[in-house]
Write an enzyme that holds these catalytic residues in place. Structure first.
Site, short mmCIF file in Angstrom:
data_model
loop_
_atom_site.label_atom_id
_atom_site.label_comp_id
_atom_site.label_asym_id
_atom_site.label_seq_id
_atom_site.Cartn_x
_atom_site.Cartn_y
_atom_site.Cartn_z
N GLY A 31 34.84 30.95 35.79
CA GLY A 31 34.24 30.39 36.99
C GLY A 31 33.78 31.43 37.98
O GLY A 31 33.64 32.60 37.68
N HIS A 37 26.30 34.79 34.37
CA HIS A 37 26.72 33.51 33.78
C HIS A 37 25.53 32.56 33.64
O HIS A 37 25.39 31.87 32.62
CB HIS A 37 27.77 32.82 34.67
CG HIS A 37 29.07 33.52 34.77
ND1 HIS A 37 29.55 33.97 35.98
CD2 HIS A 37 30.01 33.83 33.84
CE1 HIS A 37 30.73 34.53 35.79
NE2 HIS A 37 31.03 34.48 34.50
N GLN A 153 35.72 42.82 24.80
CA GLN A 153 36.07 41.41 24.63
C GLN A 153 35.14 40.74 23.63
O GLN A 153 35.58 39.99 22.77
CB GLN A 153 36.00 40.69 25.98
CG GLN A 153 36.21 39.19 25.88
CD GLN A 153 36.18 38.53 27.23
OE1 GLN A 153 37.15 38.62 27.98
NE2 GLN A 153 35.08 37.89 27.56
#
Length: 189
Positions: A31, A37, A153
Protein backbone atom coordinates in the site's frame (compact mmCIF):
# COMPACT_ATOMS: atom_id res chain seq x y z
CA UNK A 1 -14.26 -1.59 -7.62
CA UNK A 2 -14.69 -3.77 -4.54
CA UNK A 3 -12.58 -3.95 -1.41
CA UNK A 4 -12.42 -7.50 -0.06
CA UNK A 5 -10.99 -8.29 3.37
CA UNK A 6 -11.55 -12.05 3.75
CA UNK A 7 -9.76 -14.93 2.10
CA UNK A 8 -13.01 -16.83 1.54
CA UNK A 9 -14.64 -13.94 -0.33
CA UNK A 10 -11.51 -13.30 -2.41
CA UNK A 11 -11.25 -16.99 -3.33
CA UNK A 12 -14.91 -17.06 -4.36
CA UNK A 13 -14.48 -13.98 -6.56
CA UNK A 14 -11.46 -15.41 -8.39
CA UNK A 15 -13.08 -18.84 -8.67
CA UNK A 16 -16.07 -17.21 -10.38
CA UNK A 17 -13.77 -15.21 -12.67
CA UNK A 18 -11.79 -18.30 -13.67
CA UNK A 19 -15.02 -20.24 -14.29
CA UNK A 20 -16.00 -17.45 -16.70
CA UNK A 21 -12.66 -17.78 -18.52
CA UNK A 22 -11.22 -14.53 -17.19
CA UNK A 23 -7.47 -14.04 -16.93
CA UNK A 24 -6.44 -12.67 -13.54
CA UNK A 25 -3.61 -10.18 -13.22
CA UNK A 26 -2.29 -9.35 -9.78
CA UNK A 27 -0.21 -6.62 -8.15
CA UNK A 28 0.77 -7.40 -4.55
CA UNK A 29 1.72 -4.33 -2.49
CA UNK A 30 1.97 -3.05 1.05
CA UNK A 31 0.00 0.00 0.00
CA UNK A 32 0.65 3.72 0.17
CA UNK A 33 0.74 3.65 -3.61
CA UNK A 34 3.06 5.77 -5.75
CA UNK A 35 3.68 6.15 -9.48
CA UNK A 36 5.73 2.94 -9.60
CA UNK A 37 2.76 0.96 -8.25
CA UNK A 38 0.42 2.74 -10.65
CA UNK A 39 2.58 1.66 -13.60
CA UNK A 40 2.25 -1.95 -12.42
CA UNK A 41 -1.52 -1.57 -12.20
CA UNK A 42 -1.75 0.02 -15.64
CA UNK A 43 0.23 -2.86 -17.16
CA UNK A 44 -1.81 -5.37 -15.17
CA UNK A 45 -4.99 -3.85 -16.60
CA UNK A 46 -3.65 -4.57 -20.12
CA UNK A 47 -2.68 -8.15 -19.29
CA UNK A 48 -5.80 -9.41 -17.53
CA UNK A 49 -9.57 -9.38 -17.52
CA UNK A 50 -9.73 -9.11 -13.72
CA UNK A 51 -7.17 -6.84 -12.04
CA UNK A 52 -6.53 -7.53 -8.37
CA UNK A 53 -4.43 -5.30 -6.12
CA UNK A 54 -3.49 -6.52 -2.67
CA UNK A 55 -2.72 -4.07 0.11
CA UNK A 56 -1.24 -5.82 3.11
CA UNK A 57 1.55 -4.59 5.38
CA UNK A 58 3.07 -7.97 6.11
CA UNK A 59 4.36 -8.25 9.68
CA UNK A 60 6.47 -11.36 8.95
CA UNK A 61 8.88 -9.51 6.67
CA UNK A 62 9.79 -6.84 9.24
CA UNK A 63 12.64 -7.55 11.61
CA UNK A 64 13.07 -6.35 15.16
CA UNK A 65 13.55 -2.57 15.23
CA UNK A 66 12.25 -2.09 11.67
CA UNK A 67 9.45 0.28 10.78
CA UNK A 68 6.35 -1.98 10.79
CA UNK A 69 4.33 0.30 13.10
CA UNK A 70 5.41 3.45 11.23
CA UNK A 71 4.92 2.05 7.72
CA UNK A 72 2.57 4.47 5.90
CA UNK A 73 -1.04 3.31 5.52
CA UNK A 74 -4.00 5.05 3.86
CA UNK A 75 -6.52 2.65 2.31
CA UNK A 76 -8.90 5.42 1.19
CA UNK A 77 -6.12 7.22 -0.69
CA UNK A 78 -4.94 3.94 -2.22
CA UNK A 79 -8.48 3.01 -3.28
CA UNK A 80 -8.89 6.34 -5.10
CA UNK A 81 -5.64 5.76 -6.99
CA UNK A 82 -6.59 2.14 -7.72
CA UNK A 83 -9.91 3.20 -9.27
CA UNK A 84 -8.03 5.52 -11.63
CA UNK A 85 -6.01 2.51 -12.89
CA UNK A 86 -9.00 0.26 -13.45
CA UNK A 87 -8.51 -2.08 -10.49
CA UNK A 88 -11.46 -4.45 -10.08
CA UNK A 89 -10.74 -5.73 -6.57
CA UNK A 90 -8.53 -4.59 -3.71
CA UNK A 91 -7.73 -7.49 -1.40
CA UNK A 92 -6.95 -5.83 1.95
CA UNK A 93 -6.91 -8.46 4.70
CA UNK A 94 -6.03 -7.92 8.34
CA UNK A 95 -2.97 -9.68 9.78
CA UNK A 96 -5.17 -12.12 11.75
CA UNK A 97 -6.83 -13.17 8.47
CA UNK A 98 -3.49 -14.00 6.85
CA UNK A 99 -1.80 -15.39 9.98
CA UNK A 100 -4.48 -16.82 12.27
CA UNK A 101 -3.68 -18.00 15.79
CA UNK A 102 -1.51 -21.12 15.65
CA UNK A 103 -0.03 -20.31 12.22
CA UNK A 104 3.23 -22.28 11.73
CA UNK A 105 3.99 -22.68 7.99
CA UNK A 106 6.59 -20.64 6.13
CA UNK A 107 8.19 -20.63 2.67
CA UNK A 108 11.97 -20.30 2.62
CA UNK A 109 13.96 -19.86 -0.60
CA UNK A 110 17.58 -20.68 0.20
CA UNK A 111 20.82 -19.33 -1.26
CA UNK A 112 19.70 -16.21 -3.11
CA UNK A 113 18.09 -14.85 0.08
CA UNK A 114 21.32 -15.02 2.07
CA UNK A 115 23.11 -12.32 0.06
CA UNK A 116 22.76 -8.54 -0.34
CA UNK A 117 19.65 -7.32 1.52
CA UNK A 118 19.08 -10.79 2.95
CA UNK A 119 22.45 -10.78 4.70
CA UNK A 120 21.50 -7.76 6.82
CA UNK A 121 17.80 -8.58 7.27
CA UNK A 122 17.54 -12.14 8.56
CA UNK A 123 14.08 -13.59 8.05
CA UNK A 124 12.97 -10.79 5.71
CA UNK A 125 12.73 -12.90 2.57
CA UNK A 126 11.11 -15.79 4.44
CA UNK A 127 8.34 -13.34 5.32
CA UNK A 128 8.14 -12.07 1.74
CA UNK A 129 8.00 -15.51 0.13
CA UNK A 130 5.49 -16.77 2.68
CA UNK A 131 3.06 -13.90 2.18
CA UNK A 132 3.45 -13.83 -1.61
CA UNK A 133 2.88 -17.59 -1.75
CA UNK A 134 -0.24 -17.17 0.38
CA UNK A 135 -1.46 -14.29 -1.78
CA UNK A 136 -0.86 -16.33 -4.95
CA UNK A 137 -2.89 -19.19 -3.43
CA UNK A 138 -5.74 -16.84 -2.56
CA UNK A 139 -5.81 -14.74 -5.76
CA UNK A 140 -4.84 -17.51 -8.25
CA UNK A 141 -3.43 -15.10 -10.85
CA UNK A 142 -2.06 -16.11 -14.22
CA UNK A 143 0.21 -13.05 -14.21
CA UNK A 144 1.73 -11.03 -11.35
CA UNK A 145 3.61 -7.76 -11.65
CA UNK A 146 6.48 -6.50 -9.48
CA UNK A 147 8.79 -3.49 -9.71
CA UNK A 148 12.45 -3.92 -10.55
CA UNK A 149 13.27 -1.55 -7.65
CA UNK A 150 13.34 -4.53 -5.29
CA UNK A 151 15.41 -6.60 -7.70
CA UNK A 152 16.54 -9.21 -5.18
CA UNK A 153 12.92 -9.68 -4.12
CA UNK A 154 11.91 -10.12 -7.77
CA UNK A 155 14.62 -12.76 -8.25
CA UNK A 156 13.52 -14.57 -5.07
CA UNK A 157 9.86 -14.57 -6.19
CA UNK A 158 10.83 -15.91 -9.62
CA UNK A 159 12.85 -18.69 -7.97
CA UNK A 160 9.95 -19.58 -5.65
CA UNK A 161 7.49 -19.72 -8.56
CA UNK A 162 9.89 -21.94 -10.51
CA UNK A 163 10.70 -24.25 -7.59
CA UNK A 164 7.07 -24.65 -6.48
CA UNK A 165 5.70 -25.09 -10.02
CA UNK A 166 3.33 -22.15 -9.70
CA UNK A 167 1.62 -21.48 -13.06
CA UNK A 168 2.12 -17.71 -12.84
CA UNK A 169 3.98 -15.41 -15.22
CA UNK A 170 6.10 -12.99 -13.19
CA UNK A 171 6.59 -9.60 -14.85
CA UNK A 172 9.30 -7.17 -13.68
CA UNK A 173 8.56 -3.53 -14.45
CA UNK A 174 10.85 -0.46 -14.69
CA UNK A 175 11.82 1.64 -11.69
CA UNK A 176 10.16 5.04 -11.23
CA UNK A 177 12.33 7.71 -9.63
CA UNK A 178 11.79 10.91 -7.67
CA UNK A 179 13.01 14.18 -9.25
CA UNK A 180 16.32 13.82 -7.36
CA UNK A 181 16.90 10.31 -8.74
CA UNK A 182 15.88 8.33 -5.63
CA UNK A 183 13.81 5.25 -6.47
CA UNK A 184 10.17 5.80 -5.53
CA UNK A 185 9.16 3.98 -2.38
CA UNK A 186 6.23 4.18 0.00
CA UNK A 187 8.79 4.81 2.73
CA UNK A 188 9.97 8.02 1.03
CA UNK A 189 7.17 9.91 2.75
Amino acid sequence: MDIVSTIATMQQRVSDARANGQKISFVPTMGYLHQGHLSLLEEGRKRGDLLVLSIFVNPTQFGQGEDFEEYPRDLQRDAELAVSCGVDIIFAPMAAEMYPKGYTTYVDVEGITELLCGASRPGHFRGVTTVVSKLFNVVQPQVALFGNKDFQQLAVIRQMVLDLNMPIEIIGMPIFRESDGLAMSSRNV
